[in-house]
Scaffold this motif. Structure first.
Motif, short mmCIF file in Angstrom:
data_model
loop_
_atom_site.label_atom_id
_atom_site.label_comp_id
_atom_site.label_asym_id
_atom_site.label_seq_id
_atom_site.Cartn_x
_atom_site.Cartn_y
_atom_site.Cartn_z
N LEU A 27 48.95 54.58 19.75
CA LEU A 27 47.63 55.38 19.65
C LEU A 27 47.94 56.54 20.21
CD1 LEU A 27 45.77 52.22 19.90
CD2 LEU A 27 46.17 53.88 17.70
N GLY A 28 48.97 56.51 21.36
CA GLY A 28 49.32 57.73 22.12
C GLY A 28 48.18 57.59 23.08
N GLU A 29 47.43 56.75 23.69
CA GLU A 29 46.42 55.94 24.32
C GLU A 29 45.82 55.19 23.71
OE1 GLU A 29 45.48 59.42 27.81
OE2 GLU A 29 43.65 59.22 26.71
N HIS A 30 45.85 54.05 24.58
CA HIS A 30 45.15 52.72 24.82
C HIS A 30 44.38 52.93 26.83
CE1 HIS A 30 48.47 50.76 26.00
NE2 HIS A 30 47.44 49.71 26.97
N VAL A 31 42.76 52.37 26.35
CA VAL A 31 41.82 51.80 27.66
C VAL A 31 42.25 51.10 27.86
CG1 VAL A 31 39.38 51.49 27.79
CG2 VAL A 31 40.15 53.55 25.75
N VAL A 32 42.32 51.12 29.25
CA VAL A 32 42.42 49.96 30.52
C VAL A 32 41.08 49.70 31.34
CG1 VAL A 32 43.86 49.63 32.34
CG2 VAL A 32 45.00 49.91 30.34
N ALA A 33 40.77 48.78 31.41
CA ALA A 33 39.85 48.28 32.02
C ALA A 33 40.30 48.36 33.44
CB ALA A 33 38.31 48.05 31.34
N TYR A 34 39.72 48.61 34.80
CA TYR A 34 40.14 47.79 35.91
C TYR A 34 38.37 47.39 36.10
CZ TYR A 34 44.47 49.64 35.80
OH TYR A 34 46.00 49.43 35.31
N VAL A 35 38.31 46.18 36.27
CA VAL A 35 36.74 45.19 36.58
C VAL A 35 36.79 44.75 38.50
CG1 VAL A 35 35.49 43.39 35.77
CG2 VAL A 35 36.47 44.89 34.36
N VAL A 36 35.56 45.32 39.06
CA VAL A 36 35.77 43.77 39.98
C VAL A 36 34.27 43.36 40.01
CG1 VAL A 36 34.58 44.12 42.25
CG2 VAL A 36 36.24 45.99 41.35
N LEU A 37 35.12 41.87 39.95
CA LEU A 37 33.40 41.00 39.77
C LEU A 37 32.74 41.42 41.38
CD1 LEU A 37 35.58 38.58 37.63
CD2 LEU A 37 34.38 40.05 36.41
N THR A 38 31.27 40.56 40.16
CA THR A 38 30.24 39.96 41.54
C THR A 38 31.26 38.55 42.47
OG1 THR A 38 29.02 40.73 40.00
CG2 THR A 38 27.77 39.49 41.55
N PRO A 39 31.01 38.66 43.31
CA PRO A 39 30.76 37.77 44.11
C PRO A 39 30.57 35.75 43.87
CG PRO A 39 30.74 39.45 45.73
CD PRO A 39 29.96 39.28 44.60
N GLY A 40 31.60 35.24 43.74
CA GLY A 40 31.80 33.69 43.23
C GLY A 40 31.57 34.01 41.31
#
Length: 87
Positions: A27-40
């Motif tokens: 695709l030339g580029e794809h989306v990457v998401a870095y996620v911080v979750l709510t504690p617990g």
């Protein structure tokens, strides 16, 4: 990235999110998401992807979702995208 970040941030259990493009042969580029979750919160990558897919065009849905402890920020607390995935 802002639209994808907003949608992902609205998902249950998400505290913060940063999105970048990653090179892709197909695709030339794809989306990457870095996620911080709510504690617990227990990570549910399928639920996060489904949440994004329900609200975004197919090509905007993160191909990869990484759960991280924190997002890289500068001195004023703004996300430093170039450092995503490096820590």
């Amino acid at each position: 990235p802002a639209e994808v970040e907003q949608v992902m941030a609205d998902a249950e259990g998400v505290e913060a999110v940063g999105v970048v493009g990653e090179p892709s042969d197909e695709l030339g580029e794809h989306v990457v998401a870095y996620v911080v979750l709510t504690p617990g919160t227990t990570p549910d990558l399928v639920a996060l992807r489904d949440h994004a897919a329900a609200q975004l065009a197919r090509y905007k849905v993160p191909r990869r979702i990484e759960i991280v402890d924190a997002l890289p920020t500068g001195l004023v607390g703004k996300l430093v995208r170039r450092d995503l995935g490096l820590h």
